[in-house]
Enzyme design. Structure first.
Site, PDB file in Angstrom:
ATOM      1  N   ASN A  10      44.620   5.372  20.989  1.00  0.00           N
ATOM      2  CA  ASN A  10      43.759   5.233  22.166  1.00  0.00           C
ATOM      3  C   ASN A  10      42.669   4.226  21.812  1.00  0.00           C
ATOM      4  O   ASN A  10      41.759   4.541  21.045  1.00  0.00           O
ATOM      5  CB  ASN A  10      43.160   6.603  22.510  1.00  0.00           C
ATOM      6  CG  ASN A  10      42.107   6.532  23.596  1.00  0.00           C
ATOM      7  OD1 ASN A  10      41.943   5.499  24.250  1.00  0.00           O
ATOM      8  ND2 ASN A  10      41.378   7.630  23.791  1.00  0.00           N
ATOM      9  N   LYS A  12      40.427   2.994  23.702  1.00  0.00           N
ATOM     10  CA  LYS A  12      39.184   3.219  24.462  1.00  0.00           C
ATOM     11  C   LYS A  12      38.625   1.886  24.999  1.00  0.00           C
ATOM     12  O   LYS A  12      39.393   0.976  25.270  1.00  0.00           O
ATOM     13  CB  LYS A  12      38.153   3.957  23.595  1.00  0.00           C
ATOM     14  CG  LYS A  12      38.758   5.219  22.957  1.00  0.00           C
ATOM     15  CD  LYS A  12      37.720   6.130  22.380  1.00  0.00           C
ATOM     16  CE  LYS A  12      38.414   7.333  21.735  1.00  0.00           C
ATOM     17  NZ  LYS A  12      37.498   8.379  21.371  1.00  0.00           N
ATOM     18  N   HIS A  96      41.536  12.668  29.346  1.00  0.00           N
ATOM     19  CA  HIS A  96      40.863  12.505  28.053  1.00  0.00           C
ATOM     20  C   HIS A  96      39.458  13.096  28.136  1.00  0.00           C
ATOM     21  O   HIS A  96      38.817  13.057  29.199  1.00  0.00           O
ATOM     22  CB  HIS A  96      40.796  11.020  27.679  1.00  0.00           C
ATOM     23  CG  HIS A  96      40.276  10.815  26.298  1.00  0.00           C
ATOM     24  ND1 HIS A  96      38.934  10.737  26.029  1.00  0.00           N
ATOM     25  CD2 HIS A  96      40.915  10.728  25.110  1.00  0.00           C
ATOM     26  CE1 HIS A  96      38.772  10.598  24.720  1.00  0.00           C
ATOM     27  NE2 HIS A  96      39.963  10.592  24.142  1.00  0.00           N
ATOM     28  N   GLU A  98      36.684  12.067  27.331  1.00  0.00           N
ATOM     29  CA  GLU A  98      35.637  11.171  27.851  1.00  0.00           C
ATOM     30  C   GLU A  98      35.725  11.046  29.371  1.00  0.00           C
ATOM     31  O   GLU A  98      34.710  10.888  30.051  1.00  0.00           O
ATOM     32  CB  GLU A  98      35.734   9.807  27.144  1.00  0.00           C
ATOM     33  CG  GLU A  98      35.226   9.917  25.705  1.00  0.00           C
ATOM     34  CD  GLU A  98      35.991   9.097  24.695  1.00  0.00           C
ATOM     35  OE1 GLU A  98      36.597   8.090  25.058  1.00  0.00           O
ATOM     36  OE2 GLU A  98      35.967   9.485  23.500  1.00  0.00           O
ATOM     37  N   GLU A 168      42.948  17.950  21.982  1.00  0.00           N
ATOM     38  CA  GLU A 168      41.835  17.239  21.343  1.00  0.00           C
ATOM     39  C   GLU A 168      40.560  18.071  21.506  1.00  0.00           C
ATOM     40  O   GLU A 168      39.887  17.985  22.541  1.00  0.00           O
ATOM     41  CB  GLU A 168      41.628  15.867  21.987  1.00  0.00           C
ATOM     42  CG  GLU A 168      42.805  14.927  21.831  1.00  0.00           C
ATOM     43  CD  GLU A 168      42.388  13.476  22.002  1.00  0.00           C
ATOM     44  OE1 GLU A 168      42.598  12.701  21.077  1.00  0.00           O
ATOM     45  OE2 GLU A 168      41.829  13.126  23.054  1.00  0.00           O
ATOM     46  N   GLY A 174      35.791  11.543  17.472  1.00  0.00           N
ATOM     47  CA  GLY A 174      34.842  10.507  17.076  1.00  0.00           C
ATOM     48  C   GLY A 174      33.702  11.019  16.221  1.00  0.00           C
ATOM     49  O   GLY A 174      32.712  10.326  16.023  1.00  0.00           O
ATOM     50  N   SER A 214      39.469  12.659  15.174  1.00  0.00           N
ATOM     51  CA  SER A 214      39.192  12.210  13.804  1.00  0.00           C
ATOM     52  C   SER A 214      40.424  12.232  12.895  1.00  0.00           C
ATOM     53  O   SER A 214      40.314  12.522  11.702  1.00  0.00           O
ATOM     54  CB  SER A 214      38.035  13.022  13.203  1.00  0.00           C
ATOM     55  OG  SER A 214      36.860  12.842  13.983  1.00  0.00           O
TER      56      SER A 214
HETATM   57  P1  PGA Z   1      38.991   9.750  17.342  1.00  0.00           P
HETATM   58  O1  PGA Z   1      39.351   9.753  18.908  1.00  0.00           O
HETATM   59  O2  PGA Z   1      40.321   9.621  16.580  1.00  0.00           O
HETATM   60  O3  PGA Z   1      38.129   8.558  17.156  1.00  0.00           O
HETATM   61  O4  PGA Z   1      38.323  11.041  17.049  1.00  0.00           O
HETATM   62  C1  PGA Z   1      40.481  10.441  19.395  1.00  0.00           C
HETATM   63  C2  PGA Z   1      40.575  10.292  20.883  1.00  0.00           C
HETATM   64  O5  PGA Z   1      39.522  10.192  21.541  1.00  0.00           O
HETATM   65  O6  PGA Z   1      41.680  10.268  21.459  1.00  0.00           O
END
Ligand code: PGA
Length: 253
Positions: A10, A12, A96, A98, A168, A174, A214
């Site tokens: 992803n 983003k 997601h 976000e 997730e 993140g 992560s």
């Molecule tokens: P991250 O993000 O691996 O940076 O934690 C995962 C995601 O948002 O799909």
């Protein structure tokens, strides 16, 4: 039942067309000789074409990070599933964290987006996961149940069978704090038993449930060795071809 592993990146709101083309070209080289695994990347909508061109022939699928529920019309600033499909996308990333927590998308809206994606011929990748306060309040299963029930509402069994799920936990995205393999496996097992009871054993057996939050090359193999973790949805570590290829290698270990 063995499910083919699936590693998705992803990107983003990173990598405009030039940078997406550069990463795509590097992934094409680094993932050329990989084994039996599905790989997808989710660029921003503006970089979808560049990513497709750069990865052509590499067996890397491209998906869109979000779609609107309507196909066309007076919805300034949105992208439709049909247009993403026309642009060459295979997958749509939906729900997601976000989108849920920064942009306030509800479970019901996300469910509509699942329908819109399927109608346009995109394969949904539906993200679910609890926040830290929800985990601390002992609500993990209730939250997952609600997000699945509403996100998949109104789909036929055959349609549910085309959905990829991504668990997730919001507190792991993140932050550098990964769920432990045991914590993740516990939720993945719950998701699989929910699918078995709600739908059918074949759906529970065949649906791929990815873990995200992560994930990096150093923890991928351990997470993916869990029986109900079928792959990873990767954010930060998907922005480097070296680390993303390391995660793909970890999935095959
Ligand atoms: P991250 O993000 O691996 O940076 O934690 C995962 C995601 O948002 O799909």
């Amino acid at each position: 039942m063995s499910r083919r592993p699936f590693i998705a990146g992803n990107w983003k709101l990173n990598l405009g067309p030039a940078a997406a083309a550069a990463l795509g070209a590097e992934l094409k080289v680094r993932l050329a000789a990989r084994g039996d695994i599905d790989v997808a990347v989710f660029p921003t909508a503006l970089s979808i074409t560049a990513a497709l061109q750069a990865t052509e022939g590499a067996g890397i699928s491209v998906g869109v990070q979000n779609v609107y529920v309507e196909a066309t019309g007076a919805f300034t600033g949105e992208n439709s599933a049909a247009m993403a499909r026309e642009a060459g996308c295979t997958y749509a990333l939906l729900g997601h964290s976000e989108r849920r927590h920064v942009f306030g998308e509800s479970d019901a809206l996300i469910g509509q987006k699942v329908h819109a994606s399927l109608a346009a011929g995109l394969l949904p990748m539906l993200c679910i996961g609890e926040t830290l306060p929800e985990r601390e309040a002992g609500q993990v299963e209730a939250v997952i149940h609600r997000q699945l029930e509403t996100g998949l509402a109104g789909l036929s069994e055959a349609q549910v069978g085309t959905v990829t799920l991504a668990y997730e936990p919001v507190w792991a995205i993140g932050t550098g704090v990964t769920a432990s393999p045991e914590q993740a496996q516990e939720v993945h097992a719950f998701i699989r038993s929910w699918l078995r009871e709600r739908y059918a054993p074949w759906i529970a057996d065949e649906t791929r449930v990815l873990y995200g939050g992560s994930v990096k090359a150093s923890n991928a193999a351990e997470l993916l060795s869990q029986p109900d973790i079928d792959g990873a949805l990767v954010g930060g570590a998907a922005l480097s071809a070296v680390s993303f290829a390391g995660i793909v290698a970890g999935a095959l270990a």
